[in-house]
Write an enzyme that holds these catalytic residues in place. Structure first.
Site, short mmCIF file in Angstrom:
data_model
loop_
_atom_site.label_atom_id
_atom_site.label_comp_id
_atom_site.label_asym_id
_atom_site.label_seq_id
_atom_site.Cartn_x
_atom_site.Cartn_y
_atom_site.Cartn_z
CE1 TYR A 34 33.26 43.91 23.62
CE2 TYR A 34 34.40 44.38 25.64
CZ TYR A 34 33.40 44.07 24.87
OH TYR A 34 32.19 43.75 25.81
CG ASN A 35 38.69 47.89 27.09
OD1 ASN A 35 37.77 47.22 26.87
ND2 ASN A 35 39.77 48.05 27.42
CB ALA A 42 43.52 57.49 32.22
CE LYS A 60 50.08 48.75 43.66
NZ LYS A 60 48.78 49.41 43.95
CG ASN A 75 45.40 48.96 45.58
OD1 ASN A 75 46.20 49.59 45.90
ND2 ASN A 75 45.35 47.48 45.18
CB THR A 135 50.77 38.14 48.71
OG1 THR A 135 50.20 39.56 49.01
CG2 THR A 135 50.35 38.20 47.21
#
Length: 632
Positions: A320-321, A366, A412, A449, A474
């Site tokens: 789909y993408n 990516a 990260k 992010n 969180t």
């Protein structure tokens, strides 16, 4: 010269001032006539100094009370209150000056009462009559419904917006606000600049404003936050026009009115990039993008196409993408040689064939799994995709003679506490060290992010707010760096033009933002109150999650580049033979589905990494202290 032309030349504020001074003189004359009307036998006479004293004193009082800040078109109770203050204080001032000048010779004491009453009448009645006349002309009495809007920003964008709104017919522009001193008292398309942004609360009340429109496409993020905070405090609905970079990129129309998005407040000021160098790297070149249907990959494809690439190959394992992005690119860039490949980048047989047939000069890798809590219990899947998939693409790119391979990484990967971060760090290590054994330039790009990317916190919060809450965070102190998807992709393209091979590039991302503040701002943008209407619930840190992220490891001695906002980290050397052997063993453990041995392989590759199924706030500091020992 005609009277109409003369009136057009006189500034509106000057005209109002002349009117009020004339009314002050008229009120003094009428008050004296009224006083002597009760005693016809007395002769009315005026001393030569009375009118100059009245005009001087009353003019100064008018200015002091701010009477000229109000606009006749929106005359209301606050204006009448200002008039009453000005007349009473002005009467006292006139009285005192005349007492000092000639001890009130020829001025009856009853004038102290008559003059302010007459002056308030001759000042207030014309203002109210003018507003009634304008409102009647606009049909506010019921002929048609219009919304009274105030435009924040009296620059070119605000001027064009006011003209568009006039043609639309559903909006009535009552005026502008602008912080530039040169705009004070100005008139744009017949609409006055009523004051500064800080005066928004009082002006919205005086002008009976129903909606605020922010026309600041060039505003910095800090200025946008300030203006939105003022709009929030007003309690009125507000909208904005797109940012200039969105208009230039074709993502929005110039005067398209839209809701204020979180990207408008959490993005950073636009970073100036070396587009000449970027076009030299991409323009007329053959490019391949893995993960091209994802949030970052799809935007990267758009920018590559916009920069005039000769051909573009989009690889994605989501049917789909892949369909969505290829359909969009074919519609917007019909001249682009485009090919969509439905495949996993870890499929070495197919990817070798694709690279041989398309012969890309630049590869942007990516493709990756990125959901931290989900991958915490999915080591094999994370390693297979994020590490072995990267190794496959990197090795095949070397064999195919690719000139530049750009690995898209994450903050990260620095001092990783999660499986996702550890796998991305191993992928970085492979590409950095492979660079010394290939003609291909291997470049790594790290960033924080990305706002509104698939699976990120922004869409989650938006969904929770639509459902009425609660919004889940969180930890109260958890913070993250944020950047927009277009900015992240521009950094990737800039890194491709800067890198000589083996580098890690990272953007100066400014200050991190607390997720709690992000949640509160999104709730306010939705027209709700944080805590009362939409509760915020703290659920505790999840496995592998940090309180805050870093862009560089302490041992990566970073330095400046030719671009002021992009930094370079010096990579740490690893024995190539040892690295190959450990990666080979790890690949065997993935093939045999031996999670325990795979864990040992990851620990061998990253001695500083500490496995954690759960993470609690009180052990984050100790985890970070352990990680700062560095990698061997």
């Amino acid at each position: 010269m005609s009277l109409r032309r003369l009136v057009g030349i006189i500034h509106p504020r000057v005209a109002v001032m002349l009117h009020d001074l004339a009314m002050a003189a008229l009120a003094w004359w009428i008050a004296k006539l009224l006083r002597y009307a009760v005693r016809p036998e007395d002769v009315v006479h005026f001393r030569w100094f009375e009118f100059p004293v009245v005009l001087l004193a009353q003019g100064l009082i008018f200015r002091w009370t701010g009477l000229y800040k109000g606009v006749w078109r929106f005359a209301s109770l606050p204006d009448l209150w200002n008039i009453l203050r000005a007349t009473v204080v002005g009467s006292v001032a006139v009285w005192l000056l005349l007492s000092m000048f000639d001890r009130l010779e020829g001025v009856p004491r009853s004038m102290l009462l008559l003059y302010p009453v007459v002056l308030a009448t001759v000042l207030g009645v014309p203002r109210l009559a003018y507003r009634y006349w304008k409102d009647s002309r606009l049909g506010i009495a019921g002929e048609r419904s219009v919304r009274r809007v105030l435009i924040l920003g009296a620059d070119r964008a605000g001027e064009v917006l006011s003209r568009d709104l006039r043609r639309d017919g559903g909006y009535l522009v009552v005026g502008f606000l602008d912080d530039r001193p040169a705009m004070r008292g100005a008139s744009i398309n017949g609409h006055p600049v009523l004051g500064l942004f800080e005066q928004l609360p009082e002006i919205t009340r005086e002008a009976a404003v129903e909606m605020l429109l922010i026309a600041l496409p060039n505003a910095s993020v800090s200025e946008m936050r300030r203006v939105v905070a003022l709009c929030d405090a007003s309690g009125l609905p507000y909208r904005t026009i797109p940012r200039l970079e969105d208009v230039v990129a074709g993502r929005a129309q110039f005067n398209e009115i839209k809701e204020v998005a979180i990207e408008d407040l959490l993005g950073r000021d636009t970073v100036e990039l070396d587009w000449t160098a970027i076009r030299e790297t991409i323009g007329g070149r053959r490019v391949l993008v893995t993960g091209g249907g994802g949030s970052i990959g799809s935007e990267l494809c758009r920018q590559v196409a916009r920069l005039g690439a000769q051909s573009l190959v989009v690889v994605d394992h989501s049917e789909y993408n892949l369909y969505q992005i290829t359909r969009e690119l074919r519609a917007n860039y019909p001249e682009l040689l485009l090919e969509g490949v439905l495949a996993s980048c870890g499929d070495s047989v197919l990817m070798r064939k694709v690279l041989a047939e398309t012969q890309p000069q630049v590869v942007f890798h990516a493709a990756a799994y990125k959901h931290v809590p989900m991958l915490q219990g999915q080591l094999r899947a994370a390693f297979l995709n994020n590490v072995l998939g990267t190794r496959t693409m990197a090795d095949l790119s070397r064999d195919a003679g690719v000139e530049c391979f750009v690995l898209i990484s994450t903050d990260k990967a620095v001092n990783p506490t999660s499986v996702m971060g550890a796998c991305k760090r191993i992928a970085e290590i492979w590409c950095q060290n492979l660079n010394a054994h290939a003609d291909t330039r291997y470049i790594t790009v790290r960033f924080g992010n990305v706002l509104d990317s698939a699976g990120s916190v922004v869409p989650l919060f938006r969904q929770q707010i639509r459902a009425g809450g609660p919004v889940t965070v969180t930890h109260p102190e958890i913070s993250r760096y944020f950047m927009t998807i277009p900015e992240a992709c521009q950094l990737i393209l800039q890194a491709a033009s800067l890198g000589n091979g083996g580098e890690i590039f990272a953007l100066d991302m400014g200050e991190p933002m607390k997720i709690r503040d992000l949640a509160e701002q999104m709730i306010r943008l939705a027209g709700k109150k944080p805590g009362s209407e939409i509760p915020i619930v703290y659920t505790g840190l999840r496995a592998g999650e940090k309180l805050f992220e870093e862009l560089f490891h302490p041992l990566e001695q970073y330095s400046a580049t030719t671009h002021a906002k992009i930094f370079l980290a010096q990579h740490r050397q690893v024995s190539w033979d040892l690295l190959q052997a450990m990666m080979h063993k790890a690949a065997e453990m993935v093939a045999t589905d031996n999670d325990e041995e795979l864990r040992r392989c990851v620990s061998g590759l990253l001695p500083s990494f500490r496995w954690s199924e759960t993470a609690q706030p009180d052990n984050v500091v100790s985890i970070r202290r352990q990680e700062n020992t560095g990698e061997k």
